[in-house]
Scaffold this motif. Structure first.
Motif, mmCIF file in Angstrom:
data_model
loop_
_atom_site.group_PDB
_atom_site.id
_atom_site.type_symbol
_atom_site.label_atom_id
_atom_site.label_comp_id
_atom_site.label_asym_id
_atom_site.label_seq_id
_atom_site.Cartn_x
_atom_site.Cartn_y
_atom_site.Cartn_z
ATOM 1 N N VAL A 49 0.862 -1.077 -0.391
ATOM 2 C CA VAL A 49 0.091 -0.180 0.215
ATOM 3 C C VAL A 49 1.153 1.204 -0.302
ATOM 4 O O VAL A 49 0.639 2.014 -0.687
ATOM 5 N N ILE A 50 1.722 1.140 0.867
ATOM 6 C CA ILE A 50 2.956 2.518 1.059
ATOM 7 C C ILE A 50 3.577 2.968 -0.213
ATOM 8 O O ILE A 50 3.556 3.717 -0.719
ATOM 9 N N PRO A 51 4.251 2.026 -0.966
ATOM 10 C CA PRO A 51 4.625 1.621 -1.902
ATOM 11 C C PRO A 51 4.851 2.529 -3.429
ATOM 12 O O PRO A 51 4.506 3.279 -3.945
ATOM 13 N N ILE A 52 3.102 1.902 -3.227
ATOM 14 C CA ILE A 52 1.625 1.882 -4.050
ATOM 15 C C ILE A 52 1.131 3.717 -4.191
ATOM 16 O O ILE A 52 1.507 4.789 -5.431
ATOM 17 N N TRP A 53 0.529 4.239 -3.321
ATOM 18 C CA TRP A 53 0.727 5.687 -2.133
ATOM 19 C C TRP A 53 2.068 6.417 -3.050
ATOM 20 O O TRP A 53 1.529 7.243 -3.073
ATOM 21 N N SER A 54 3.391 6.179 -2.443
ATOM 22 C CA SER A 54 4.057 6.815 -2.950
ATOM 23 C C SER A 54 4.465 7.999 -4.402
ATOM 24 O O SER A 54 4.956 7.842 -4.947
ATOM 25 N N ARG A 55 3.620 6.332 -4.957
ATOM 26 C CA ARG A 55 4.051 6.240 -6.367
ATOM 27 C C ARG A 55 3.326 6.945 -7.294
ATOM 28 O O ARG A 55 3.158 7.341 -8.463
ATOM 29 N N GLN A 56 1.806 7.032 -7.167
ATOM 30 C CA GLN A 56 0.480 7.715 -6.888
ATOM 31 C C GLN A 56 1.233 9.004 -6.991
ATOM 32 O O GLN A 56 1.141 10.032 -8.006
ATOM 33 N N ARG A 57 1.574 8.992 -5.754
ATOM 34 C CA ARG A 57 1.796 10.652 -5.728
ATOM 35 C C ARG A 57 3.620 11.322 -6.390
ATOM 36 O O ARG A 57 3.243 12.726 -6.623
ATOM 37 N N ASP A 58 4.365 10.790 -6.243
ATOM 38 C CA ASP A 58 5.621 10.906 -7.165
ATOM 39 C C ASP A 58 4.690 11.426 -8.672
ATOM 40 O O ASP A 58 4.988 12.708 -9.726
ATOM 41 N N ILE A 59 3.963 10.252 -8.648
ATOM 42 C CA ILE A 59 3.880 10.904 -11.117
ATOM 43 C C ILE A 59 2.508 11.727 -10.971
ATOM 44 O O ILE A 59 2.459 12.324 -11.666
ATOM 45 N N SER A 60 1.810 12.505 -10.058
ATOM 46 C CA SER A 60 0.375 13.332 -9.806
ATOM 47 C C SER A 60 1.804 14.089 -9.456
ATOM 48 O O SER A 60 1.152 15.335 -10.197
ATOM 49 N N GLU A 61 2.791 14.282 -9.072
ATOM 50 C CA GLU A 61 3.481 16.127 -8.712
ATOM 51 C C GLU A 61 3.814 15.896 -9.945
ATOM 52 O O GLU A 61 4.295 17.081 -10.332
ATOM 53 N N ARG A 62 4.324 14.868 -10.948
ATOM 54 C CA ARG A 62 5.428 15.416 -12.125
ATOM 55 C C ARG A 62 3.688 15.849 -13.186
ATOM 56 O O ARG A 62 4.914 16.250 -13.773
ATOM 57 N N LEU A 63 3.248 15.078 -12.996
ATOM 58 C CA LEU A 63 2.477 16.029 -14.225
ATOM 59 C C LEU A 63 1.564 17.146 -13.866
ATOM 60 O O LEU A 63 1.105 17.853 -14.477
ATOM 61 N N ILE A 64 1.653 17.001 -12.262
ATOM 62 C CA ILE A 64 1.374 19.072 -12.698
ATOM 63 C C ILE A 64 2.137 19.626 -12.689
ATOM 64 O O ILE A 64 1.422 20.717 -12.952
ATOM 65 N N LYS A 65 3.149 19.155 -12.039
ATOM 66 C CA LYS A 65 4.507 20.186 -12.325
ATOM 67 C C LYS A 65 4.375 21.188 -13.836
ATOM 68 O O LYS A 65 5.393 22.137 -14.639
ATOM 69 N N LYS A 66 4.459 19.773 -14.699
ATOM 70 C CA LYS A 66 4.418 20.345 -16.200
ATOM 71 C C LYS A 66 2.796 20.129 -17.337
ATOM 72 O O LYS A 66 2.972 20.261 -17.996
ATOM 73 N N GLY A 67 1.764 20.975 -15.862
ATOM 74 C CA GLY A 67 0.855 21.105 -16.528
ATOM 75 C C GLY A 67 0.171 20.295 -17.059
ATOM 76 O O GLY A 67 -1.096 20.862 -17.839
ATOM 77 N N ALA A 68 -0.383 18.988 -17.027
ATOM 78 C CA ALA A 68 0.065 17.786 -18.022
ATOM 79 C C ALA A 68 -1.384 18.244 -17.476
ATOM 80 O O ALA A 68 -2.738 17.084 -17.799
ATOM 81 N N LEU A 69 -2.060 18.404 -16.531
ATOM 82 C CA LEU A 69 -3.374 18.408 -15.878
ATOM 83 C C LEU A 69 -3.843 19.133 -15.563
ATOM 84 O O LEU A 69 -5.041 19.585 -15.123
ATOM 85 N N GLY A 70 -3.935 19.833 -16.457
ATOM 86 C CA GLY A 70 -4.923 21.241 -16.676
ATOM 87 C C GLY A 70 -4.937 21.820 -15.281
ATOM 88 O O GLY A 70 -3.820 22.852 -14.904
ATOM 89 N N ARG A 71 -5.893 22.213 -15.078
ATOM 90 C CA ARG A 71 -6.046 23.484 -13.479
ATOM 91 C C ARG A 71 -6.312 22.535 -12.311
ATOM 92 O O ARG A 71 -6.311 22.859 -10.855
ATOM 93 N N ARG A 72 -5.566 21.021 -12.877
ATOM 94 C CA ARG A 72 -5.709 20.102 -11.316
ATOM 95 C C ARG A 72 -4.623 20.971 -10.575
ATOM 96 O O ARG A 72 -4.082 20.610 -11.468
ATOM 97 N N LYS A 73 -4.636 20.968 -9.493
ATOM 98 C CA LYS A 73 -3.283 21.155 -8.904
ATOM 99 C C LYS A 73 -3.093 20.907 -7.899
ATOM 100 O O LYS A 73 -2.162 20.763 -6.469
ATOM 101 N N LYS A 74 -3.970 20.096 -7.123
ATOM 102 C CA LYS A 74 -3.747 18.502 -6.089
ATOM 103 C C LYS A 74 -3.751 17.401 -6.099
ATOM 104 O O LYS A 74 -4.063 16.787 -7.578
ATOM 105 N N ASN A 75 -2.387 16.755 -5.943
ATOM 106 C CA ASN A 75 -1.953 16.134 -5.078
ATOM 107 C C ASN A 75 -2.737 14.753 -5.849
ATOM 108 O O ASN A 75 -3.942 15.161 -5.064
ATOM 109 N N HIS A 76 -2.781 13.783 -6.323
ATOM 110 C CA HIS A 76 -3.885 12.519 -6.035
ATOM 111 C C HIS A 76 -4.098 12.134 -5.386
ATOM 112 O O HIS A 76 -5.014 11.442 -4.449
ATOM 113 N N ALA A 77 -3.107 11.855 -4.841
ATOM 114 C CA ALA A 77 -2.595 10.697 -3.416
ATOM 115 C C ALA A 77 -2.947 11.392 -2.310
ATOM 116 O O ALA A 77 -2.712 10.855 -0.903
#
Length: 249
Positions: A49-77
Motif C-alpha cells: 500500500v505505501i509503495p503504491i501510494w508513494s508512486r502515485q504521489r510522485d507521478i501526480s506531482e510530476r504531471l502537475i508541474k508539467k501542467g499535464a493535468l490542466g487546472r488540477r493543482k491537487k496531488n492525487h495521493a
C-alpha cells in the motif's frame, strides 16, 4: 484512511497499515462501482500500500508541474486531508497504472464468474482464493512456550505392562506391529475413569487407537474390543518384544 496529522502523510499511512497488519489483515480491497456493476476491485497486499501510494504521489506531482493535468493543482495521493489510492483517472492514466502494474495487485472484478448452483460445495476455501498469499508467512518460528494445566485419571502402570505383554507385540485390532519401542498404545475401552483393569484395556496401534476414539463407528469398534479385552482374564502374558513399551492413551 485516517486524517493526516502535522503534514506527516507517510507516517499517518504507516500507522494505519501497521494497525491493520496487527489485526491480521493481509490485503486492502478497493472497489469502484457504477450503479450495480463493479468496474474495479483491487486486492492489494497490505505491504504494498505505501509503495503504491508513494508512486502515485510522485507521478501526480510530476504531471502537475508539467501542467499535464490542466487546472488540477491537487496531488492525487495527497487528496484533501487523507492519503488516497486511485484506481483510475481518465485524465491521468499513469496514476492508476502505478497501482495496477504493481506486483501482487489483482483486479478481482476480472475474475471469471462462477455459477454457484453448478459449483461443487466446499467447507471453506477462502484463503486459497486470495491473490498473492504467501503460505510461508503463515504460522511462525521461535514460539514462546506456554504452560498448561492438564487433569487426568491415575492409572496403574502394572496394568499397562500386562496388557502390552498379553498383546504379543501386535495391535489387538489389526495385528499390525513394529520392531521399535512405543509403537503400541494402551486403550481404555470404557475410559480410564470407569475401569483401569486388564479386561477394559487393549493394545492398539496409533491408527486403531484413533479409530477407537474418533471414528463414526467407534461404538461398534469398542464393543468388539471389549470382547477382546475379556480374554485377558484367562490369557498368560507372552514374552515381550521390542515393541512392548507403553505409549499414549
Amino acid at each position: 484512511m485516517s486524517s493526516v496529522k502535522n503534514g506527516d502523510w507517510v507516517g499517518t499511512l504507516t500507522k494505519r497499515i501497521n494497525r491493520e497488519k496487527a489485526a491480521g489483515v493481509t490485503h486492502l480491497l478497493l472497489v469502484q462501482r457504477e450503479k450495480k456493476d463493479i468496474l474495479y476491485a483491487a486486492a492489494i497486499p497490505i505491504d504494498s500500500v505505501i509503495p503504491i501510494w508513494s508512486r502515485q504521489r510522485d507521478i501526480s506531482e510530476r504531471l502537475i508541474k508539467k501542467g499535464a493535468l490542466g487546472r488540477r493543482k491537487k496531488n492525487h495521493a495527497m487528496n484533501g486531508s487523507r492519503p488516497t489510492l486511485w484506481l483510475c483517472d481518465a485524465h491521468a492514466p499513469a496514476v492508476g497504472q502505478a497501482l495496477w502494474h504493481y506486483r501482487g495487485v489483482r483486479n478481482l472484478a476480472k475474475l471469471p464468474v462462477i455459477d454457484s448452483a453448478a459449483a461443487t460445495p466446499v467447507t471453506d476455501d477462502s484463503i486459497d482464493h486470495l491473490p498473492g498469499v504467501d503460505y510461508g508467512e503463515l504460522g511462525g518460528d521461535g514460539k514462546t512456550p506456554v504452560k498448561r494445566v492438564v487433569s487426568g485419571v491415575k492409572r496403574d502402570p502394572k496394568i499397562r505392562k500386562i496388557v502390552l505383554k498379553l498383546s504379543g507385540g501386535k495391535c489387538e485390532r489389526c495385528a499390525d506391529h513394529r520392531d521399535y519401542p512405543a509403537f503400541l498404545d494402551v486403550h481404555h475401552i470404557l475410559g480410564a475413569g470407569t475401569s483401569d483393569r486388564v479386561y477394559n484395556c487393549v493394545a492398539l496401534c496409533p491408527n486403531c487407537h484413533r479409530e477407537a476414539h474418533a471414528s463414526p463407528d467407534r461404538d461398534a469398534i469398542n464393543s468388539t474390543l471389549l470382547a477382546v479385552a475379556e480374554q485377558h482374564k484367562e490369557k498368560k502374558p507372552a514374552k515381550p518384544s521390542a515393541s512392548h513399551v507403553s505409549g499414549t492413551v
